[in-house]
Design an enzyme around this catalytic site. Structure first.
Site: not given
Length: 417
Positions: A72, A76, A98
């Site tokens: 991840r 990013y 979000y």
């Protein structure tokens, strides 16, 4: 280290869409999406994605940088860099994430920090986070009796302390100890380690609320109340997923310090404070909280005064023109108009028709107190008090606006900064 000057073309604005589809997007966020040269987005529901695409012709989906088994952190880094490349080309870029774009979001914060370090204008706008939704759906107030918020893996790795007297919120409980990504979800095989820690701190019988905020308008939030011990049972832990959050209510209520109560003079002389009872309403998730009734003697007395109520002398009703309402709305929702105003208050104020003299002066000054005095009916006593306090501050070298003591009239006397 030399601070970079903000003289480069190109900017980065990071915004959030909230959790529930479309409806939690702020007017401010929407205005920046519409005004952007290019929009990058990472959202979790297709309706919000489709809505964004109707608001700007040049949009890029950042979700494409996730992949099964991929770190991840690598994702990013890539997300932030593709946004920065466009900023460096001189474009006004908006990054959409979000929830709240700075809460449990790495690429937004990384991109902002790098953009600022390179001398670009960069800012983040607030959004509705999952924690905001939790406060609303569970009807809890983080200020009473305080709140701790942790990410589940970090809570374990760094042995973060708990506080049994406060609300406790744990995020990402469905991916404990997992650093990569999987489109099909997480196995969460290390979940038992988290349960061990929670049992140690609170005991197996203490309640825990399994919470998932509603993501679509027709959905209800998940607010399942279990015990910590039940988290070991497959019937329960298999319902914990990647968007699950745990809320753990206080285990005990801390008694107040009577000596401090007296020192602060919270109570009339001679009155003995109640060291345990809480104000109404009680926390429905917390066991055995002594709470005052909804309608006690104090409440009945306050309600009895409603029928004879009149606004107090220092109440300030709204008294503004349509022109002022329109221009303040424009400054809030039109980034280009806001930039013009920030560049030259006076020129902008002079360009707006139909303002009163006081409203135009307030726009030229740009101070919140000046706006209030121009848009509200201000009582003389309040203006006199404000004038005195501001004059005292001005004598000490603070750049205050001096307000003359005439109802609705703003003086444009500004001390030197």
């Amino acid at each position: 280290m030399e601070t970079p000057t903000l003289n480069k073309s190109g900017s980065l604005t990071i915004v959030g869409t909230g959790i529930e589809s479309i409806g939690q997007m702020t007017l401010q966020t929407l205005s920046y999406i519409e005004a952007a040269d290019k929009v990058f987005y990472c959202v979790i529901d297709p309706a919000t994605e489709a809505f964004i695409l109707t608001k700007n012709k040049d949009c890029v989906d950042l979700y494409q940088y996730y992949d099964n088994g991929k770190s991840r952190m690598d994702t990013y880094t890539q997300m932030s860099e593709v946004m920065l490349r466009e900023v460096r080309k001189g474009l006004d870029v908006v990054g959409v994430f979000y929830g709240h774009p700075g809460v449990f979001v790495n690429p937004s914060l990384r991109a902002l920090a790098i953009a600022k370090s390179e001398g670009f204008k960069a800012r983040m706008l607030p959004g509705v986070s999952a924690e905001d939704c939790l406060y609303a759906d569970l009807c809890i107030d983080p200020s009473n009796p305080g709140c701790l918020t942790y990410e589940a893996s970090d809570f374990l790795i760094r042995e973060r302390p708990t506080n049994i007297y406060s609300h406790f919120i744990l995020f990402q409980v469905g991916c404990v100890g997992i650093a990569d990504f999987n489109f099909t979800g997480f196995e969460n095989s290390k979940f038992g380690i988290l349960v061990d820690r929670l049992e140690k701190e609170y005991g197996a019988e203490h309640p825990v609320v399994h919470y998932i905020a509603a993501m679509l308008p027709h959905e209800d939030p998940v607010t399942d109340q279990w015990t910590i011990g039940q988290l070991r049972e497959p019937e329960f832990y298999k319902r914990v997923g990647g968007v699950s959050t745990f809320y753990i209510p206080p285990k005990e209520r801390k008694e107040i310090n009577v000596d401090i109560i007296r020192e602060l003079k919270f109570l009339p002389e001679g009155k003995v404070p109640d060291t345990r009872t809480q104000i109404y309403p009680p926390n429905q998730w917390e066991p055995e909280v002594p709470t005052v009734p909804a309608y006690g003697s104090n409440e009945h007395a306050a309600i009895a005064q409603l029928d004879t109520h009149t606004p107090p002398e220092q109440y300030q009703p709204l008294a503004t023109s349509k022109a002022m309402t329109d221009v303040m709305t424009k400054l809030a929702l039109d980034p280009k108009a806001l930039a013009e105003y920030k560049a030259d208050h006076r020129a902008f104020a002079q360009s707006v028709p139909d303002l009163t003299a006081n409203e135009r002066t307030a726009l030229e000054i740009g101070d919140s107190w000046a706006f209030r005095c121009a848009m509200k009916e201000m009582p003389i006593s309040l203006l006199d008090n404000a004038k005195q306090s501001m004059e005292e501050a001005s004598e000490q070298g603070f750049p205050w606006i001096i307000v003359v003591g005439v109802v609705g009239v703003v003086g444009s006397v500004v001390s030197s900064a």
